[in-house]
Design a protein around this motif. Sequence first.
Motif, PDB file in Angstrom:
ATOM      1  N   LEU A   1     101.343  24.609 -69.116  1.00  0.00           N
ATOM      2  CA  LEU A   1     100.949  23.223 -69.374  1.00  0.00           C
ATOM      3  C   LEU A   1     101.793  22.258 -68.536  1.00  0.00           C
ATOM      4  CD1 LEU A   1     100.370  23.341 -73.230  1.00  0.00           C
ATOM      5  CD2 LEU A   1      98.630  23.058 -71.449  1.00  0.00           C
ATOM      6  N   GLY A   2     103.083  22.549 -68.415  1.00  0.00           N
ATOM      7  CA  GLY A   2     103.937  21.723 -67.565  1.00  0.00           C
ATOM      8  C   GLY A   2     103.522  21.783 -66.107  1.00  0.00           C
TER       9      GLY A   2
ATOM     10  N   LEU B   1      98.945  11.936 -69.949  1.00  0.00           N
ATOM     11  CA  LEU B   1     100.366  11.885 -70.284  1.00  0.00           C
ATOM     12  C   LEU B   1     101.238  12.119 -69.057  1.00  0.00           C
ATOM     13  CD1 LEU B   1     100.319  14.059 -73.541  1.00  0.00           C
ATOM     14  CD2 LEU B   1     100.369  11.563 -73.398  1.00  0.00           C
ATOM     15  N   SER B   2     102.430  11.560 -69.061  1.00  0.00           N
ATOM     16  CA  SER B   2     103.403  11.827 -67.998  1.00  0.00           C
ATOM     17  C   SER B   2     104.082  13.167 -68.284  1.00  0.00           C
ATOM     18  CB  SER B   2     104.459  10.719 -67.950  1.00  0.00           C
ATOM     19  OG  SER B   2     105.286  10.787 -69.108  1.00  0.00           O
ATOM     20  N   ILE B   3     104.758  13.736 -67.292  1.00  0.00           N
ATOM     21  CA  ILE B   3     105.467  14.994 -67.485  1.00  0.00           C
ATOM     22  C   ILE B   3     106.550  14.830 -68.550  1.00  0.00           C
ATOM     23  CG2 ILE B   3     107.048  14.598 -65.552  1.00  0.00           C
ATOM     24  CD1 ILE B   3     105.774  18.016 -66.829  1.00  0.00           C
ATOM     25  N   GLU B   4     107.174  13.664 -68.624  1.00  0.00           N
ATOM     26  CA  GLU B   4     108.190  13.419 -69.646  1.00  0.00           C
ATOM     27  C   GLU B   4     107.577  13.458 -71.041  1.00  0.00           C
ATOM     28  OE1 GLU B   4     107.765  11.400 -66.952  1.00  0.00           O
ATOM     29  OE2 GLU B   4     109.570  11.880 -65.817  1.00  0.00           O
ATOM     30  N   GLU B   5     106.397  12.859 -71.196  1.00  0.00           N
ATOM     31  CA  GLU B   5     105.718  12.864 -72.495  1.00  0.00           C
ATOM     32  C   GLU B   5     105.275  14.270 -72.881  1.00  0.00           C
ATOM     33  OE1 GLU B   5     103.653   8.461 -72.672  1.00  0.00           O
ATOM     34  OE2 GLU B   5     102.835   9.953 -71.266  1.00  0.00           O
ATOM     35  N   ILE B   6     104.804  15.032 -71.901  1.00  0.00           N
ATOM     36  CA  ILE B   6     104.385  16.407 -72.167  1.00  0.00           C
ATOM     37  C   ILE B   6     105.589  17.260 -72.558  1.00  0.00           C
ATOM     38  CG2 ILE B   6     103.456  18.503 -71.090  1.00  0.00           C
ATOM     39  CD1 ILE B   6     101.632  16.523 -69.469  1.00  0.00           C
ATOM     40  N   ALA B   7     106.696  17.115 -71.830  1.00  0.00           N
ATOM     41  CA  ALA B   7     107.912  17.865 -72.154  1.00  0.00           C
ATOM     42  C   ALA B   7     108.386  17.522 -73.559  1.00  0.00           C
ATOM     43  CB  ALA B   7     109.000  17.583 -71.126  1.00  0.00           C
ATOM     44  N   GLU B   8     108.387  16.255 -73.905  1.00  0.00           N
ATOM     45  CA  GLU B   8     108.805  15.825 -75.242  1.00  0.00           C
ATOM     46  C   GLU B   8     107.896  16.437 -76.311  1.00  0.00           C
ATOM     47  OE1 GLU B   8     108.901  11.674 -77.727  1.00  0.00           O
ATOM     48  OE2 GLU B   8     109.637  11.629 -75.656  1.00  0.00           O
ATOM     49  N   MET B   9     106.591  16.425 -76.074  1.00  0.00           N
ATOM     50  CA  MET B   9     105.632  16.989 -77.019  1.00  0.00           C
ATOM     51  C   MET B   9     105.867  18.492 -77.202  1.00  0.00           C
ATOM     52  SD  MET B   9     101.500  17.254 -76.578  1.00  0.00           S
ATOM     53  CE  MET B   9     101.711  18.395 -75.205  1.00  0.00           C
ATOM     54  N   LEU B  10     106.099  19.207 -76.106  1.00  0.00           N
ATOM     55  CA  LEU B  10     106.321  20.650 -76.185  1.00  0.00           C
ATOM     56  C   LEU B  10     107.632  20.990 -76.876  1.00  0.00           C
ATOM     57  CD1 LEU B  10     105.004  21.643 -72.657  1.00  0.00           C
ATOM     58  CD2 LEU B  10     103.922  22.151 -74.864  1.00  0.00           C
TER      59      LEU B  10
ATOM     60  N   VAL C   1     113.124  21.214 -65.998  1.00  0.00           N
ATOM     61  CA  VAL C   1     112.670  20.425 -67.127  1.00  0.00           C
ATOM     62  C   VAL C   1     112.611  21.347 -68.332  1.00  0.00           C
ATOM     63  CG1 VAL C   1     110.772  19.073 -68.086  1.00  0.00           C
ATOM     64  CG2 VAL C   1     111.318  18.889 -65.663  1.00  0.00           C
ATOM     65  N   PHE C   2     113.387  21.059 -69.349  1.00  0.00           N
ATOM     66  CA  PHE C   2     113.396  21.863 -70.563  1.00  0.00           C
ATOM     67  C   PHE C   2     112.139  21.566 -71.367  1.00  0.00           C
ATOM     68  CE2 PHE C   2     114.566  22.342 -75.084  1.00  0.00           C
ATOM     69  CZ  PHE C   2     114.847  23.692 -75.087  1.00  0.00           C
ATOM     70  N   LEU C   3     111.389  22.609 -71.725  1.00  0.00           N
ATOM     71  CA  LEU C   3     110.133  22.446 -72.456  1.00  0.00           C
ATOM     72  C   LEU C   3     110.205  22.983 -73.879  1.00  0.00           C
ATOM     73  CD1 LEU C   3     107.656  23.482 -69.618  1.00  0.00           C
ATOM     74  CD2 LEU C   3     108.322  21.165 -70.306  1.00  0.00           C
TER      75      LEU C   3
ATOM     76  N   PHE D   1     112.715  31.760 -77.006  1.00  0.00           N
ATOM     77  CA  PHE D   1     112.342  31.700 -75.601  1.00  0.00           C
ATOM     78  C   PHE D   1     112.305  30.251 -75.147  1.00  0.00           C
ATOM     79  CE2 PHE D   1     110.657  35.601 -77.256  1.00  0.00           C
ATOM     80  CZ  PHE D   1     110.929  36.511 -76.255  1.00  0.00           C
ATOM     81  N   GLU D   2     112.807  29.992 -73.967  1.00  0.00           N
ATOM     82  CA  GLU D   2     112.756  28.662 -73.385  1.00  0.00           C
ATOM     83  C   GLU D   2     111.777  28.660 -72.232  1.00  0.00           C
ATOM     84  OE1 GLU D   2     116.627  27.434 -72.170  1.00  0.00           O
ATOM     85  OE2 GLU D   2     117.350  27.273 -74.224  1.00  0.00           O
ATOM     86  N   ALA D   3     111.020  27.577 -72.139  1.00  0.00           N
ATOM     87  CA  ALA D   3     110.142  27.371 -71.006  1.00  0.00           C
ATOM     88  C   ALA D   3     110.763  26.291 -70.130  1.00  0.00           C
ATOM     89  CB  ALA D   3     108.747  26.930 -71.468  1.00  0.00           C
ATOM     90  N   ARG D   4     110.891  26.572 -68.862  1.00  0.00           N
ATOM     91  CA  ARG D   4     111.485  25.618 -67.919  1.00  0.00           C
ATOM     92  C   ARG D   4     110.667  25.584 -66.648  1.00  0.00           C
ATOM     93  NH1 ARG D   4     116.806  23.963 -68.946  1.00  0.00           N
ATOM     94  NH2 ARG D   4     117.754  25.043 -70.694  1.00  0.00           N
ATOM     95  N   LEU D   5     110.529  24.377 -66.088  1.00  0.00           N
ATOM     96  CA  LEU D   5     109.858  24.209 -64.789  1.00  0.00           C
ATOM     97  C   LEU D   5     110.902  24.223 -63.704  1.00  0.00           C
ATOM     98  CD1 LEU D   5     107.320  21.382 -65.584  1.00  0.00           C
ATOM     99  CD2 LEU D   5     106.860  23.792 -65.281  1.00  0.00           C
TER     100      LEU D   5
END
Length: 85
Positions: free
Chosen positions: A18-19, A48-57, A1-3, A81-85
């Motif tokens: 946070l993810g 929030l859903s994980i999709e909403e959190i990812a979108e926010m980040l 998941v791209f954050l 820097f990229e954050a990914r789960l």
Amino acid sequence: VFLGSFDNSHSAARAYDLGRISLGCRDDEELNFPVTHYTDDLQMLEELSIEEIAEMLVEASQNTERRTSRFRGVVAREGGFEARL
């Protein structure tokens, strides 16, 4: 998941945490910082859903110069820097 792409590795590490927390992780050994650092964020994460959190980040992330990182879930990429789960 791209954050998102971030100015510094610390911000990317917080996004990763946070993810992970939003997915139910509360184990300090699986996070970059102790879960107690996120006390103010826990209620928001539960709503929030994980999709909403990812979108926010991703919306909050910014691109800057490339560096290396020592944090889990953080990858140095061109522009920051990229954050990914």
